[in-house]
Design a protein around this motif. Structure first.
Motif, PDB file in Angstrom:
ATOM      1  N   ALA A  72     -41.654  -6.183  22.393  1.00 32.46           N
ATOM      2  CA  ALA A  72     -41.686  -6.696  21.601  1.00 32.46           C
ATOM      3  C   ALA A  72     -41.585  -8.060  22.116  1.00 32.46           C
ATOM      4  N   SER A  73     -42.196  -9.215  21.976  1.00 31.25           N
ATOM      5  CA  SER A  73     -41.503 -10.595  22.052  1.00 31.25           C
ATOM      6  C   SER A  73     -41.777 -11.845  21.784  1.00 31.25           C
ATOM      7  N   LEU A  74     -41.401 -13.341  21.227  1.00 31.57           N
ATOM      8  CA  LEU A  74     -41.425 -13.988  20.387  1.00 31.57           C
ATOM      9  C   LEU A  74     -41.988 -15.152  21.169  1.00 31.57           C
ATOM     10  N   LYS A  75     -43.344 -15.631  21.384  1.00 33.78           N
ATOM     11  CA  LYS A  75     -42.910 -16.939  22.360  1.00 33.78           C
ATOM     12  C   LYS A  75     -43.524 -18.024  21.177  1.00 33.78           C
ATOM     13  N   LYS A  76     -43.059 -19.134  21.989  1.00 33.67           N
ATOM     14  CA  LYS A  76     -43.998 -20.492  21.335  1.00 33.67           C
ATOM     15  C   LYS A  76     -44.160 -21.356  22.577  1.00 33.67           C
ATOM     16  N   ASP A  77     -45.476 -21.889  22.318  1.00 35.88           N
ATOM     17  CA  ASP A  77     -46.227 -22.537  23.506  1.00 35.88           C
ATOM     18  C   ASP A  77     -45.790 -21.822  24.898  1.00 35.88           C
ATOM     19  N   ASN A  78     -46.565 -20.643  24.981  1.00 37.64           N
ATOM     20  CA  ASN A  78     -46.655 -20.152  26.137  1.00 37.64           C
ATOM     21  C   ASN A  78     -45.287 -19.550  27.096  1.00 37.64           C
ATOM     22  N   SER A  79     -43.707 -20.387  26.369  1.00 39.88           N
ATOM     23  CA  SER A  79     -42.549 -19.631  26.842  1.00 39.88           C
ATOM     24  C   SER A  79     -42.274 -19.200  25.959  1.00 39.88           C
ATOM     25  N   VAL A  80     -41.219 -18.199  26.528  1.00 40.09           N
ATOM     26  CA  VAL A  80     -40.888 -16.682  26.046  1.00 40.09           C
ATOM     27  C   VAL A  80     -39.022 -17.504  25.365  1.00 40.09           C
ATOM     28  N   VAL A  81     -39.177 -17.035  24.007  1.00 36.79           N
ATOM     29  CA  VAL A  81     -38.221 -17.451  22.948  1.00 36.79           C
ATOM     30  C   VAL A  81     -36.850 -16.384  23.240  1.00 36.79           C
ATOM     31  N   VAL A  82     -37.593 -15.564  22.864  1.00 38.25           N
ATOM     32  CA  VAL A  82     -36.932 -14.223  22.809  1.00 38.25           C
ATOM     33  C   VAL A  82     -37.152 -12.974  23.183  1.00 38.25           C
ATOM     34  N   LYS A  83     -36.813 -11.854  24.510  1.00 37.40           N
ATOM     35  CA  LYS A  83     -37.992 -11.918  25.345  1.00 37.40           C
ATOM     36  C   LYS A  83     -37.468 -10.012  25.190  1.00 37.40           C
ATOM     37  N   GLU A  84     -36.987  -9.501  24.538  1.00 33.47           N
ATOM     38  CA  GLU A  84     -37.071  -8.130  23.323  1.00 33.47           C
ATOM     39  C   GLU A  84     -36.346  -8.240  22.261  1.00 33.47           C
ATOM     40  N   LEU A  85     -37.575  -8.390  21.297  1.00 28.97           N
ATOM     41  CA  LEU A  85     -36.674  -8.247  19.479  1.00 28.97           C
ATOM     42  C   LEU A  85     -36.096  -6.699  19.530  1.00 28.97           C
ATOM     43  N   LEU A  86     -36.336  -5.813  19.546  1.00 31.45           N
ATOM     44  CA  LEU A  86     -35.790  -4.471  19.583  1.00 31.45           C
ATOM     45  C   LEU A  86     -34.921  -3.604  20.792  1.00 31.45           C
ATOM     46  N   PRO A  87     -34.323  -4.479  21.679  1.00 28.93           N
ATOM     47  CA  PRO A  87     -33.479  -3.738  22.749  1.00 28.93           C
ATOM     48  C   PRO A  87     -33.332  -2.020  22.558  1.00 28.93           C
ATOM     49  N   LYS A  88     -32.566  -2.217  21.768  1.00 30.47           N
ATOM     50  CA  LYS A  88     -32.442  -0.108  21.657  1.00 30.47           C
ATOM     51  C   LYS A  88     -33.831   0.500  21.579  1.00 30.47           C
ATOM     52  N   ARG A  89     -34.981  -0.200  20.657  1.00 25.99           N
ATOM     53  CA  ARG A  89     -35.954   0.346  20.509  1.00 25.99           C
ATOM     54  C   ARG A  89     -36.926   0.828  22.605  1.00 25.99           C
TER      55      ARG A  89
END
Length: 115
Positions: A72-89
């Protein structure tokens, strides 16, 4: 490795505390900005999801995939803001996949090298 129904993790995105959570029983994925729910969806049987989430005054692209390995990742304008939202999962999914592959290879080795 104990069973956990809820997986959640907090991130700071554009000065806001954002909580990402996943419920393993009903496959509900939620994004909370502060105390308000910004996004909520049941993933069910679809392995890939994309959505737009409003955090603060900016909109972000959220992508979730869970076919064999969780991501799961979060991006803004094709740049990654958060690479992994749930790292433990993600770590657990990689561990379980590795364990499954190891067991299959071990069983295959016993069949092939049987005396």
């Amino acid at each position: 490795m104990s069973f956990e129904r809820f997986h959640q993790h907090r991130h700071i995105v554009s000065g806001n505390s954002v909580c990402f959570s996943y419920d393993r029983f009903n496959t509900k994925f939620e994004v909370k900005v502060g105390d308000t729910i910004a996004y909520s969806k049941y993933l069910l049987f679809w392995p890939k999801h994309k959505a737009t989430v409003q955090i603060g005054s900016s909109s972000y692209s959220l992508s979730v995939y869970w076919f064999l390995i969780w991501g799961a990742s979060l991006k803004k304008d094709n740049s990654v803001v958060v690479k992994e939202l749930l790292p433990k999962r993600r770590r657990r999914s990689i561990t379980l996949l590795g364990y499954g592959v190891f067991i299959v290879l071990l069983r295959a080795a016993f069949v092939v090298f049987e005396p």
